[in-house]
Design a protein around this motif. Sequence first.
Motif, PDB file in Angstrom:
ATOM      1  N   THR A 217       0.714  -1.218  -0.005  1.00  0.00           N
ATOM      2  CA  THR A 217      -0.114  -0.027   0.118  1.00  0.00           C
ATOM      3  C   THR A 217       1.044   1.211  -0.116  1.00  0.00           C
ATOM      4  N   GLU A 218       0.287   2.448  -0.522  1.00  0.00           N
ATOM      5  CA  GLU A 218       1.135   3.562  -0.597  1.00  0.00           C
ATOM      6  C   GLU A 218       1.377   4.194   0.986  1.00  0.00           C
ATOM      7  N   ASP A 219       2.517   4.837   1.020  1.00  0.00           N
ATOM      8  CA  ASP A 219       2.682   5.345   2.534  1.00  0.00           C
ATOM      9  C   ASP A 219       3.318   6.676   2.357  1.00  0.00           C
ATOM     10  N   LEU A 239       4.672   1.262   1.299  1.00  0.00           N
ATOM     11  CA  LEU A 239       5.603   1.569   0.429  1.00  0.00           C
ATOM     12  C   LEU A 239       5.592   3.121   0.222  1.00  0.00           C
ATOM     13  N   PRO A 240       6.982   3.546   0.296  1.00  0.00           N
ATOM     14  CA  PRO A 240       7.143   5.152   0.292  1.00  0.00           C
ATOM     15  C   PRO A 240       6.895   5.490  -1.061  1.00  0.00           C
ATOM     16  N   LEU A 241       6.445   6.843  -1.229  1.00  0.00           N
ATOM     17  CA  LEU A 241       6.196   7.744  -2.354  1.00  0.00           C
ATOM     18  C   LEU A 241       7.674   8.742  -2.439  1.00  0.00           C
ATOM     19  N   ASP A 242       7.699   8.917  -3.801  1.00  0.00           N
ATOM     20  CA  ASP A 242       8.500  10.355  -4.016  1.00  0.00           C
ATOM     21  C   ASP A 242       7.670  11.163  -5.068  1.00  0.00           C
ATOM     22  N   ASP A 243       8.369  12.084  -5.699  1.00  0.00           N
ATOM     23  CA  ASP A 243       7.702  13.221  -6.365  1.00  0.00           C
ATOM     24  C   ASP A 243       6.864  12.698  -7.398  1.00  0.00           C
ATOM     25  N   GLU A 244       7.066  11.367  -8.161  1.00  0.00           N
ATOM     26  CA  GLU A 244       6.313  10.951  -9.117  1.00  0.00           C
ATOM     27  C   GLU A 244       5.407   9.914  -8.854  1.00  0.00           C
ATOM     28  N   LEU A 246       4.362   6.178  -6.361  1.00  0.00           N
ATOM     29  CA  LEU A 246       4.990   5.049  -5.676  1.00  0.00           C
ATOM     30  C   LEU A 246       6.204   4.754  -6.129  1.00  0.00           C
ATOM     31  N   ALA A 247       7.332   4.667  -5.080  1.00  0.00           N
ATOM     32  CA  ALA A 247       8.852   4.569  -5.312  1.00  0.00           C
ATOM     33  C   ALA A 247       9.009   3.058  -5.889  1.00  0.00           C
ATOM     34  N   VAL A 248       9.562   2.900  -7.021  1.00  0.00           N
ATOM     35  CA  VAL A 248       9.636   1.479  -7.622  1.00  0.00           C
ATOM     36  C   VAL A 248      10.772   0.487  -6.840  1.00  0.00           C
ATOM     37  N   GLY A 249      12.040   1.307  -6.371  1.00  0.00           N
ATOM     38  CA  GLY A 249      12.878   0.471  -5.857  1.00  0.00           C
ATOM     39  C   GLY A 249      12.284  -0.339  -4.501  1.00  0.00           C
ATOM     40  N   PRO A 250      11.900   0.424  -3.563  1.00  0.00           N
ATOM     41  CA  PRO A 250      11.094  -0.386  -2.276  1.00  0.00           C
ATOM     42  C   PRO A 250      10.252  -1.241  -2.691  1.00  0.00           C
ATOM     43  N   LEU A 251       9.310  -1.065  -3.868  1.00  0.00           N
ATOM     44  CA  LEU A 251       8.394  -2.225  -4.354  1.00  0.00           C
ATOM     45  C   LEU A 251       8.948  -3.205  -4.600  1.00  0.00           C
ATOM     46  N   LEU A 252       9.876  -3.128  -5.407  1.00  0.00           N
ATOM     47  CA  LEU A 252      10.746  -4.441  -5.998  1.00  0.00           C
ATOM     48  C   LEU A 252      11.166  -5.060  -4.977  1.00  0.00           C
ATOM     49  N   ARG A 253      11.902  -4.583  -3.930  1.00  0.00           N
ATOM     50  CA  ARG A 253      12.530  -5.068  -2.744  1.00  0.00           C
ATOM     51  C   ARG A 253      11.658  -5.752  -1.959  1.00  0.00           C
ATOM     52  N   SER A 254      10.285  -5.191  -1.861  1.00  0.00           N
ATOM     53  CA  SER A 254       9.215  -5.654  -0.922  1.00  0.00           C
ATOM     54  C   SER A 254       8.891  -7.118  -1.120  1.00  0.00           C
ATOM     55  N   ALA A 258       1.305  -7.727  -5.476  1.00  0.00           N
ATOM     56  CA  ALA A 258      -0.291  -6.897  -5.399  1.00  0.00           C
ATOM     57  C   ALA A 258       0.106  -5.763  -4.714  1.00  0.00           C
ATOM     58  N   VAL A 259      -0.265  -4.552  -5.089  1.00  0.00           N
ATOM     59  CA  VAL A 259      -0.033  -3.355  -4.564  1.00  0.00           C
ATOM     60  C   VAL A 259      -1.545  -2.343  -5.074  1.00  0.00           C
ATOM     61  N   VAL A 260      -1.689  -1.593  -4.166  1.00  0.00           N
ATOM     62  CA  VAL A 260      -2.859  -0.695  -4.203  1.00  0.00           C
ATOM     63  C   VAL A 260      -2.203   0.538  -4.459  1.00  0.00           C
TER      64      VAL A 260
END
Length: 493
Positions: A217-219, A239-244, A246-254, A258-260
């Motif tokens: 989930t977005e954080d 999962l953290p956000l950046d200016d664009e 949901l940050a992809v790096g943390p998503l890949l490492r998680s 499935a993600v919201v």
Amino acid sequence: MTSSGTNPAPGPASAEGDSSASAAWELLLPAASAPARGRGRALQAALREAVRSGRLAAGTRLPASRELAADLGVSRGLVTEAYEQLTAEGYLRSGRGAGTWVSGTVRPAARTARDLSPRAPGARVDFRPGTPDLALFPRSAWAAAHRTVLDRLPHRALGYPDPRGLPELRVALASLLARRRGVVADPERVVVCSGVAQATTLLGFVLRGRGATTVGTEDPGSPEHASLFASTGLTTIGLPLDDEGLAVGPLLRSGVRAVVTTPAHQFPTGIAYSADRRAALLDWARDISGVIMEDDYDGDFRYDRAPVGALQGLDPEHVVYTGSVSKSLAPGLRLGWLIAPASMTDEIVARKRTMDLGNPSVDQAVLADFVAGGAYDRQLRRCQRAYRERRDAMTGALATHFPGTEVSGISAGLHIIARLPERFGPQAELLRRAAAAGIALRPLSDCAADGADCADDGTVRLVLGYAHLAPTAVEAGVRLLAEAVRRGRAGRA
């Protein structure tokens, strides 16, 4: 009931006996004067209610049927039938030659009906986000559509519906979402739900059935997602956000599959996902055969340009698209939709069938008429004008009463993020002062997965909803908040 004194009769003689039992017998008098055809049922209902309410306590001996019939002025047969019926139901007990008594198995029913709706009791001003202006609900147009629908709705439509929803509503929604949100919408894959909340739990159950244990989930993000997925046996990972987006790096490492996301207007930060970030998320989903849930909670409301199209339109086989009328009409309607990839549709529909057998047919038919006839588009335009005006009132009031405040997320949606300068903090003190003044606020930290303060520079960040407040109420509420803060600062000085 009689002069024997065992059971006092209603009226003056009752003063000599048990006053509580007398009051109970008084409850039977209106039933005795009911129309003849319904008198027996009325007497049973009144006697049953006297036992349930405790007016006739357990162990109370009832008068003989002949005596009660004489006192009430009804036939003995009505009283006998009432005694027999309530004895069969367990309210009374009787024995040969022992009379009739109130059973000890009955417990008085609770009489309170609490209201658990998510309101802020006692708040003079509620700036919490998530609520539209319910006064904008088009009552006349909705009532007209309701009458039209009832006149033409075939009898068979009042039976158990297709769990996906009425065909005419799914066709209307598919056309609407393709036109307004760029969604790839096959009516066969549209599932009508009780809002995005039910869509989320439907997806959660299907994912759990496929062996998933976690969902990203977005954080910061919507706090509701975690509790909804938890109800299906899934845990969530923020999962953290950046200016664009949901940050992809943390998503890949998680390691999640499935993600919201809320890509059109991220809740709560207001970020619109960039084209590059959308592409990266889709690449992730394709590489691992993952699933993206797109919560398009307020995608229709954009004020600076045309709304950003839905992510689902780029890859309908990896994105589950969800939305509802909660922001455009009213959350109380409990009408929303889910569009699933072909590979998940049958599982979602099967779960929907076991969950509730489908949504109310008449409400679905009214919404279908509303959408197909153009009334829904008119409602969206009306809301957009009103919410833009209220957004402007909010930003103007903050500039006046909290100079130096930075606002973001103002180009779309029904709320903004306000970062107040450090001199108006600390946050805990500001929130305490606001609560004392009757102002309900939601800090940005409430939307963080771990509840941590999202600001690292000593400032206060608030998620301020404005859609449900008239422009004058927005300005008055911000002014009231400023006065509360000033009093607090003066007190510290």
